[in-house]
Design an enzyme around this catalytic site. Sequence first.
Site, PDB file in Angstrom:
ATOM      1  N   PHE A  76       0.816  -1.221   0.000  1.00 17.99           N
ATOM      2  CA  PHE A  76       0.000   0.000   0.000  1.00 17.99           C
ATOM      3  C   PHE A  76       0.847   1.267   0.000  1.00 17.99           C
ATOM      4  O   PHE A  76       0.381   2.331  -0.387  1.00 17.99           O
ATOM      5  CB  PHE A  76      -0.966  -0.010   1.193  1.00 17.99           C
ATOM      6  CG  PHE A  76      -0.482   0.723   2.415  1.00 17.99           C
ATOM      7  CD1 PHE A  76       0.404   0.137   3.293  1.00 17.99           C
ATOM      8  CD2 PHE A  76      -0.895   2.026   2.664  1.00 17.99           C
ATOM      9  CE1 PHE A  76       0.865   0.823   4.411  1.00 17.99           C
ATOM     10  CE2 PHE A  76      -0.450   2.717   3.779  1.00 17.99           C
ATOM     11  CZ  PHE A  76       0.442   2.120   4.654  1.00 17.99           C
ATOM     12  N   LYS A  77       2.106   1.163   0.420  1.00 13.73           N
ATOM     13  CA  LYS A  77       2.963   2.351   0.442  1.00 13.73           C
ATOM     14  C   LYS A  77       3.163   2.950  -0.944  1.00 13.73           C
ATOM     15  O   LYS A  77       3.512   4.123  -1.070  1.00 13.73           O
ATOM     16  CB  LYS A  77       4.301   2.020   1.090  1.00 13.73           C
ATOM     17  CG  LYS A  77       4.169   1.762   2.586  1.00 13.73           C
ATOM     18  CD  LYS A  77       5.515   1.552   3.256  1.00 13.73           C
ATOM     19  CE  LYS A  77       5.385   1.475   4.762  1.00 13.73           C
ATOM     20  NZ  LYS A  77       4.608   0.290   5.226  1.00 13.73           N
TER      21      LYS A  77
END
Length: 489
Positions: A105-106
Amino acid sequence: MRYHSTRSREFSVSSAEAIVRGIAPDGGLYMPEPFPTLDWQALLCAGAKETAAAIAHAFFPELADMRALVRSAYTGKFDTENWTPLREVGECYVLELFHGPTSAFKDIALSMLPWLLRRSRAQTGEEREILILTATSGDTGVAAMRGFADVPGMKICVFYPDGGVSAVQRAQMVTQEGANVRVAAVRGNFDDCQTGVKRIFAAAPALPGTVLSSANSINIGRLVPQITYYFQAYSELLARGAVQPGGEVNFAVPTGNFGDILAGYFAKRLGLPVGRLLCASNANRVNADFLATGVYDRRRTLRRTDSPSMDILVSSNLERLLYMASGGDCALVASLLASLAREGRYAVPPELKEAICADFWGDWCDDAQGAQTTGRVFRDNGYLLDPHTAVGWTAAARYREQTGDPRPMVVLATASPFKFPGAVLGAIGGGMAGDEWAQMERLSAISGLPIPANLARLREKAARFPGVIDIADLPRFVAAFGEGKAWPA
Ligand SMILES: *Cc1c(COP(=O)(O)O)cnc(C)c1O
């Protein structure tokens, strides 16, 4: 709108300066005043790019042409048309945040941060090149290198502990393309890497012609892009009739540094009908304990878990929550954080704990419980959770059981199960033999899911940066990179 530190209103800066500086001079985190407002209902039928641009514009009003910036940041990066698809799985909805270039998700924030930094640098009249220095225990370094690669005016240098990241994460970093990236393994652990990086910051200006900056999640430019997917999830639930207009939705968030979940709180403060935010910790349960007791206590030993990106004892972005939930009481925040530095703990006043617990609910689970969840969800629903997401699901299931809260529950899926194939195979009884590449293939065969293209390609790519260096060499390594020289010379 101006930005000032969570610990003092003494110095204020523009949003562009807040992004370039990253952290306030007194060690606090930048917050906007007043908190932005937004015609959020208008965003509910907008696409992801439109939503991302509108939210970023609300927080960074003086940055010009946000739409173009969002296009530069995201075009061609995601393997699905909707960046963050929402799947109905059993009793919950899973918001898949792992379809970006490094399958975590980063990617969503770290695709955007370089472009925000670049624009901010131009608008503050800063002419020097920005050099990002990052120590990583995995996902941050990977996503940061990918996000900064080939962004003009930026360079990025990443250090990771030799032997301290997974084979997949190492391969992702050492094969990263781009003329402006460099990475080295360091003989030592993650703390050694971080200490080495901090020393270089303290010795600045060590490099003429460059400004040092960091990609970690205290930068407001990294936090804000994460608000977008809370809005996207809500729109999607509305479109499916799973929630009526104005109806509230709960979110369960696998949490480490408190950035992802804080973005959900920002969404709520912007008006989105968010019910409870479930803060899900692994066995390093500082945040869960804090929400249960009102005492934040870092005096414990860090454990290594199957969800390494949440192995953390100081959760930096919690400081922003203390600030917001106390109604912007800088003096209180400063005294709590001073106590943390001095004694390794702080206790918040009862009314602040109560205010926080109106919006948040904390829980934690260990590796065995997380694995049990992964096994059960795969058996019951044929859906694969990565070990981080399993922590979120476990909290969501328990919350449901204990409270009977009928509001729809969205679990944020923060990594692809293929990034942690060993732990996932172990949890579903798939046998853990072989290296990570063999494990990925077995996981694919068992689940019928394809290995994400960026991970499948890794094995064939040549390592550009196979080097291992001593901690003492960090400054010279950075200097050589800053001057455009090869290493070793
Ligand atoms: C970084 C990370 C987290 C934790 O997110 P925070 O914003 O630090 O709370 C959870 N899961 C994965 C896979 C991550 O990479």
